[in-house]
Scaffold this motif. Sequence first.
Motif, short mmCIF file in Angstrom:
data_model
loop_
_atom_site.label_atom_id
_atom_site.label_comp_id
_atom_site.label_asym_id
_atom_site.label_seq_id
_atom_site.Cartn_x
_atom_site.Cartn_y
_atom_site.Cartn_z
N GLN A 1 0.88 -1.24 0.02
CA GLN A 1 0.03 0.06 0.09
C GLN A 1 0.92 1.36 0.04
OE1 GLN A 1 -3.14 -0.51 2.83
NE2 GLN A 1 -3.77 1.88 2.41
N VAL A 2 0.28 2.37 -0.77
CA VAL A 2 1.21 3.76 -0.54
C VAL A 2 0.21 4.62 -0.26
CG1 VAL A 2 0.60 3.83 -2.90
CG2 VAL A 2 2.47 4.89 -2.26
N GLN A 3 0.80 5.76 0.13
CA GLN A 3 0.14 6.89 0.83
C GLN A 3 0.65 7.93 -0.07
OE1 GLN A 3 1.53 5.05 3.36
NE2 GLN A 3 -0.44 3.91 3.23
N LEU A 4 -0.11 8.81 -0.69
CA LEU A 4 0.25 10.08 -1.62
C LEU A 4 -0.35 11.38 -0.97
CD1 LEU A 4 -1.08 8.47 -4.67
CD2 LEU A 4 1.15 8.36 -3.99
N VAL A 5 0.74 12.20 -0.98
CA VAL A 5 0.46 13.64 -0.46
C VAL A 5 0.69 14.51 -1.79
CG1 VAL A 5 0.86 15.15 1.10
CG2 VAL A 5 0.67 13.10 1.93
N GLU A 6 -0.23 15.30 -2.05
CA GLU A 6 0.05 16.25 -3.08
C GLU A 6 0.39 17.71 -2.42
OE1 GLU A 6 -3.80 13.96 -4.59
OE2 GLU A 6 -2.81 14.95 -2.83
N LEU A 20 3.32 21.11 -9.39
CA LEU A 20 2.65 20.28 -8.22
C LEU A 20 3.71 19.13 -7.99
CD1 LEU A 20 -0.92 19.82 -9.54
CD2 LEU A 20 -0.01 21.83 -8.31
N SER A 21 3.77 18.69 -6.81
CA SER A 21 4.48 17.49 -6.29
C SER A 21 3.45 16.52 -5.62
CB SER A 21 5.65 17.69 -5.30
OG SER A 21 6.49 18.84 -5.96
N CYS A 22 3.85 15.19 -5.70
CA CYS A 22 3.22 14.10 -5.11
C CYS A 22 4.10 13.43 -4.38
CB CYS A 22 2.36 13.19 -6.04
SG CYS A 22 1.66 11.73 -5.43
N ALA A 23 4.26 13.54 -3.05
CA ALA A 23 5.18 12.43 -2.54
C ALA A 23 4.54 11.09 -1.84
CB ALA A 23 5.66 13.41 -1.11
N ALA A 24 5.36 10.11 -2.19
CA ALA A 24 4.64 8.70 -1.77
C ALA A 24 5.19 8.26 -0.54
CB ALA A 24 4.74 7.82 -2.90
N SER A 25 4.56 7.58 0.30
CA SER A 25 5.51 6.86 1.56
C SER A 25 4.47 5.69 1.42
CB SER A 25 5.02 7.71 2.65
OG SER A 25 3.46 7.66 3.14
N GLY A 26 5.40 4.72 2.33
CA GLY A 26 5.06 3.42 2.45
C GLY A 26 5.46 2.47 1.23
N ARG A 72 9.08 11.91 -12.78
CA ARG A 72 9.02 11.31 -11.50
C ARG A 72 10.57 11.24 -11.10
NH1 ARG A 72 5.81 5.75 -12.27
NH2 ARG A 72 6.46 5.54 -9.96
N ASP A 73 10.48 10.99 -9.75
CA ASP A 73 12.09 10.87 -9.36
C ASP A 73 11.85 9.65 -8.29
OD1 ASP A 73 14.38 10.52 -7.82
OD2 ASP A 73 14.85 12.85 -7.74
N ASN A 74 12.22 8.19 -8.78
CA ASN A 74 11.98 7.21 -7.83
C ASN A 74 12.68 7.27 -6.60
OD1 ASN A 74 9.88 6.54 -9.56
ND2 ASN A 74 11.11 5.10 -10.81
N ALA A 75 13.80 7.75 -6.69
CA ALA A 75 14.88 7.98 -5.70
C ALA A 75 14.31 8.88 -4.33
CB ALA A 75 16.20 8.66 -6.02
N LYS A 76 13.23 9.76 -4.85
CA LYS A 76 12.80 10.63 -3.94
C LYS A 76 11.14 10.26 -3.81
CE LYS A 76 15.66 14.72 -4.71
NZ LYS A 76 15.81 15.91 -5.13
N ASN A 77 10.79 9.24 -4.44
CA ASN A 77 9.32 8.74 -4.17
C ASN A 77 8.60 9.79 -4.45
OD1 ASN A 77 9.62 5.95 -3.82
ND2 ASN A 77 9.82 6.30 -1.71
N THR A 78 8.69 10.66 -5.58
CA THR A 78 7.84 11.94 -5.78
C THR A 78 7.88 12.10 -7.35
OG1 THR A 78 9.15 13.00 -3.90
CG2 THR A 78 8.05 14.43 -5.58
#
Length: 124
Positions: A1-6, A20-26, A72-78
């Motif tokens: 599961q992933v949480q997304l915050v714009e 716009l940025s979307c930061a992913a966690s999880g 996307r920057d997968n290293a930053k999960n963004t």
Amino acid sequence: QVQLVESGGGLVQAGGSLRLSCAASGRTSSSYIMGWFRQAPGKERELVAAITRSGGSTYYADSVKGRFTISRDNAKNTVYLRMNSLKPEDTAVYYCAAEHGLVVGRTATSYDYWGQGTQVTVSS
């Protein structure tokens, strides 16, 4: 599961730009195809742009081609959405979304996880 915050929405004049940025966690965002949707009052949620897991392929709605860029920057999960030459008709709540699928989904039902949205208002 992933949480997304714009983040990154706001008020801008026509012709202006926003990112716009979307930061992913999880679970890491690189596990998902990512998309940006928008929804204006009284309208359906529509896909604006999407990007594959590697970032090697992108999709854009005709209404934003040449003006918006998804990356996307997968290293930053963004995931980012650069919006240039903004128009009043771009005014909407913008949502980041993630999907498990193998191909880019074009509808909201294809996406499994959603952020809370960020308001973009373009004044004329």
